[in-house]
Design a protein around this motif. Structure first.
Motif, PDB file in Angstrom:
ATOM      1  N   TRP A  37       4.877  -5.828  21.671  1.00  0.00           N
ATOM      2  CA  TRP A  37       5.913  -5.744  22.803  1.00  0.00           C
ATOM      3  C   TRP A  37       6.952  -4.937  22.102  1.00  0.00           C
ATOM      4  N   GLN A  38       6.843  -3.778  22.364  1.00  0.00           N
ATOM      5  CA  GLN A  38       8.355  -2.835  21.741  1.00  0.00           C
ATOM      6  C   GLN A  38       8.960  -1.836  22.806  1.00  0.00           C
ATOM      7  N   THR A  39       9.831  -1.635  23.272  1.00  0.00           N
ATOM      8  CA  THR A  39      11.773  -0.534  23.935  1.00  0.00           C
ATOM      9  C   THR A  39      10.141   0.868  23.901  1.00  0.00           C
ATOM     10  N   ILE A  40      10.289   0.926  25.172  1.00  0.00           N
ATOM     11  CA  ILE A  40       9.972   2.092  25.393  1.00  0.00           C
ATOM     12  C   ILE A  40      10.205   3.789  24.813  1.00  0.00           C
ATOM     13  N   GLY A  41       9.289   4.325  24.266  1.00  0.00           N
ATOM     14  CA  GLY A  41       9.503   5.034  23.076  1.00  0.00           C
ATOM     15  C   GLY A  41      10.063   4.216  21.817  1.00  0.00           C
ATOM     16  N   GLU A  42      10.311   3.474  21.126  1.00  0.00           N
ATOM     17  CA  GLU A  42       9.740   2.933  19.957  1.00  0.00           C
ATOM     18  C   GLU A  42       8.832   2.918  19.722  1.00  0.00           C
ATOM     19  N   THR A  43       8.636   2.907  18.217  1.00  0.00           N
ATOM     20  CA  THR A  43       7.064   2.499  17.384  1.00  0.00           C
ATOM     21  C   THR A  43       7.263   2.195  16.150  1.00  0.00           C
ATOM     22  N   ILE A  44       6.172   0.945  16.665  1.00  0.00           N
ATOM     23  CA  ILE A  44       6.710   0.004  15.663  1.00  0.00           C
ATOM     24  C   ILE A  44       5.423   0.027  14.323  1.00  0.00           C
ATOM     25  N   GLU A  45       6.160   0.296  12.653  1.00  0.00           N
ATOM     26  CA  GLU A  45       4.912   0.574  11.987  1.00  0.00           C
ATOM     27  C   GLU A  45       5.436  -0.406  11.121  1.00  0.00           C
ATOM     28  N   ILE A  46       3.834  -0.441  11.248  1.00  0.00           N
ATOM     29  CA  ILE A  46       3.299  -2.084   9.720  1.00  0.00           C
ATOM     30  C   ILE A  46       2.640  -1.424   8.285  1.00  0.00           C
ATOM     31  N   PRO A  47       3.812  -1.523   7.285  1.00  0.00           N
ATOM     32  CA  PRO A  47       2.618  -1.358   5.961  1.00  0.00           C
ATOM     33  C   PRO A  47       1.665  -2.004   5.425  1.00  0.00           C
ATOM     34  N   ALA A  48       0.587  -0.704   5.147  1.00  0.00           N
ATOM     35  CA  ALA A  48      -0.412  -1.957   4.589  1.00  0.00           C
ATOM     36  C   ALA A  48      -1.637  -1.794   3.872  1.00  0.00           C
ATOM     37  N   ALA A  49      -2.127  -2.555   3.379  1.00  0.00           N
ATOM     38  CA  ALA A  49      -2.962  -2.287   2.275  1.00  0.00           C
ATOM     39  C   ALA A  49      -4.387  -2.379   3.164  1.00  0.00           C
ATOM     40  N   THR A  50      -5.136  -1.877   2.281  1.00  0.00           N
ATOM     41  CA  THR A  50      -6.886  -2.000   2.705  1.00  0.00           C
ATOM     42  C   THR A  50      -7.319  -2.522   1.657  1.00  0.00           C
ATOM     43  N   SER A  51      -8.580  -3.286   1.981  1.00  0.00           N
ATOM     44  CA  SER A  51      -9.283  -4.206   1.688  1.00  0.00           C
ATOM     45  C   SER A  51     -10.503  -4.550   1.812  1.00  0.00           C
ATOM     46  N   GLU A  52     -11.537  -5.034   0.919  1.00  0.00           N
ATOM     47  CA  GLU A  52     -12.886  -4.920   0.908  1.00  0.00           C
ATOM     48  C   GLU A  52     -12.645  -5.761   2.318  1.00  0.00           C
ATOM     49  N   ARG A  53     -13.369  -6.012   3.337  1.00  0.00           N
ATOM     50  CA  ARG A  53     -13.277  -7.964   3.908  1.00  0.00           C
ATOM     51  C   ARG A  53     -14.438  -8.309   3.077  1.00  0.00           C
ATOM     52  N   ILE A  54     -13.997  -9.452   3.430  1.00  0.00           N
ATOM     53  CA  ILE A  54     -14.351 -10.630   2.198  1.00  0.00           C
ATOM     54  C   ILE A  54     -14.766 -11.586   3.713  1.00  0.00           C
ATOM     55  N   ASN A  55     -15.636 -12.062   3.503  1.00  0.00           N
ATOM     56  CA  ASN A  55     -16.859 -13.249   4.833  1.00  0.00           C
ATOM     57  C   ASN A  55     -16.716 -14.265   4.030  1.00  0.00           C
ATOM     58  N   VAL A  56     -16.207 -15.485   4.417  1.00  0.00           N
ATOM     59  CA  VAL A  56     -16.469 -16.639   3.734  1.00  0.00           C
ATOM     60  C   VAL A  56     -17.131 -17.406   4.830  1.00  0.00           C
ATOM     61  N   PHE A  57     -18.570 -18.486   4.875  1.00  0.00           N
ATOM     62  CA  PHE A  57     -19.332 -19.703   5.476  1.00  0.00           C
ATOM     63  C   PHE A  57     -18.378 -21.127   4.887  1.00  0.00           C
ATOM     64  N   GLY A  58     -17.757 -21.809   5.184  1.00  0.00           N
ATOM     65  CA  GLY A  58     -16.980 -23.415   4.766  1.00  0.00           C
ATOM     66  C   GLY A  58     -17.647 -24.363   5.772  1.00  0.00           C
ATOM     67  N   PHE A  59     -16.981 -25.327   5.325  1.00  0.00           N
ATOM     68  CA  PHE A  59     -16.882 -26.682   6.568  1.00  0.00           C
ATOM     69  C   PHE A  59     -15.474 -27.372   6.440  1.00  0.00           C
ATOM     70  N   PHE A  60     -14.537 -27.635   6.755  1.00  0.00           N
ATOM     71  CA  PHE A  60     -13.423 -28.685   6.782  1.00  0.00           C
ATOM     72  C   PHE A  60     -14.007 -30.239   7.711  1.00  0.00           C
TER      73      PHE A  60
END
Length: 121
Positions: A37-60
């Protein structure tokens, strides 16, 4: 199915069995923001890093006990290996709730079911 799961949850609360839930998940630093959700005409930017995807299988479980195995690609063999490791840790009858994803019900998992059941898993 819901009534059966509730019965198992009560058994676990009474200490009769251990009850775990198992699934896979992926983590990455890459942001995923499909909309916001943002005001019309407004741009929301989020600084981001990139990384390799880590897949995990587990139990809890509800006691905050968890067990995970990290791998790049989660396969039926990896799920079976996770169940093997959990099987070594159990001290009383243990139920694992998993969904019907192909990797969780594949040949590798199905072929070891009797062995796990003999130990109480």
């Amino acid at each position: 199915m819901k009534a059966e799961l509730e019965r198992f949850q009560k058994m676990a609360q009474a200490g009769e069995i251990d009850l775990y839930y198992g699934d896979e998940i992926s983590f990455t630093l890459d942001p995923c923001l499909p909309y916001a959700w943002q005001t019309i005409g407004e741009t929301i930017e989020i600084p981001a890093a990139t990384s390799e995807r880590i897949n995990v299988f587990g139990f809890f479980n509800t006691e905050q006990d968890f067990f995970v195995l990290e791998k790049i690609t989660i396969t039926s063999e990896i799920v079976a290996a996770c169940l093997d490791q959990l099987n070594l840790r159990i001290s009383k009858p243990t139920l694992v709730v998993i969904d019907q994803a192909a990797i969780q019900v594949g040949q590798e998992v199905d072929s070891r079911r009797e062995e796990w059941e003999e130990r109480g898993l």
